[in-house]
Design an enzyme around this catalytic site. Structure first.
Site, mmCIF file in Angstrom:
data_model
loop_
_atom_site.group_PDB
_atom_site.id
_atom_site.type_symbol
_atom_site.label_atom_id
_atom_site.label_comp_id
_atom_site.label_asym_id
_atom_site.label_seq_id
_atom_site.Cartn_x
_atom_site.Cartn_y
_atom_site.Cartn_z
ATOM 1 N N HIS A 157 -4.307 -0.265 21.114
ATOM 2 C CA HIS A 157 -5.173 -1.073 20.244
ATOM 3 C C HIS A 157 -5.514 -2.402 20.895
ATOM 4 C CE1 HIS A 157 -2.348 1.451 17.912
ATOM 5 N NE2 HIS A 157 -3.458 1.860 17.338
HETATM 6 S S1 FES Z 1 -1.667 -2.406 20.599
HETATM 7 FE FE1 FES Z 1 -1.131 -0.977 19.083
HETATM 8 S S2 FES Z 1 0.606 -0.024 19.922
HETATM 9 FE FE2 FES Z 1 0.083 -1.484 21.413
#
Ligand code: FES
Length: 192
Positions: A157
């Site tokens: 993410h």
């Molecule tokens: S940014 Fe979501 S698990 Fe690493």
């Protein structure tokens, strides 16, 4: 040999009756072993847990700028030998600019601040950083030498960690955790 004695009895060989007895006895023994095994197996700590309660990693061949990933208690452990430039970059960041100002270092008091030295292996070993390679957002394994801050980047993410493993951008709430570890010689790190 008496009249009622069979030839095999006279020879001391097992009779058919003895043979049935022996095979039944053996089946019972095998049955008991089969039942006992699952209990023994459940009581015994998992062999891999025992083996990995702590690990020792020889870091003598890890040059500045290089890193390795070891496995400890089922988790990836990042060990990186940072360059002078990478340490400098981390030191230049003001604590006030950090999203998570806490060291998250299991070797220090819980309130220790996330200064570069307190994220590293400490005085004289500040080039070394040892962290659990699990993104503090949802647990993906971040990529090393990547991201906007040259530290680690979690592609799941988009979390960016700096060269001290501190979260700088993205959804992760905390710095990458530093596990309990120590140098047991100049070149060997014991984790756990
Ligand atoms: S940014 Fe979501 S698990 Fe690493």
């Amino acid at each position: 040999m008496s009249e009622h004695e069979t030839k095999s009895e006279a020879l001391g060989e097992p009779t058919r009756r003895d043979f049935l007895y022996l095979t039944t006895g053996m089946a019972a023994a095998v049955g008991a072993a089969a039942v006992a095994w699952p209990f023994i197996d459940q009581m015994r700590p998992d062999a891999s847990t025992l083996a990995l309660a702590s690990i020792e990693v020889d870091v003598s061949s890890i040059e500045p700028g290089m890193s390795v990933t070891a496995k400890w208690r089922g988790k990836p452990i990042f060990i990186r030998n940072r360059t002078a430039k990478e340490i400098e970059e981390a030191n230049a960041v003001a604590l006030a600019d950090l999203k998570d100002p806490v060291a998250r270092n299991a070797n220090l008091p819980p309130e220790a601040a996330a200064t570069d030295i307190d994220r590293s292996a400490g005085e004289g070993k500040e080039n070394w950083i040892v962290m659990i390679g699990s993104c503090t957002h949802l647990g993906c394994v971040p990529l090393g030498q990547a991201g906007d801050f040259g530290g680690w980047f979690c592609p799941c993410h988009g979390s960016h960690y700096d060269t001290a493993g501190r979260i700088r951008k993205g959804p992760a709430p905390e710095n990458l955790a530093v596990p309990t570890f120590s140098f047991i010689s100049d070149t060997v790190i014991k984790i756990g």
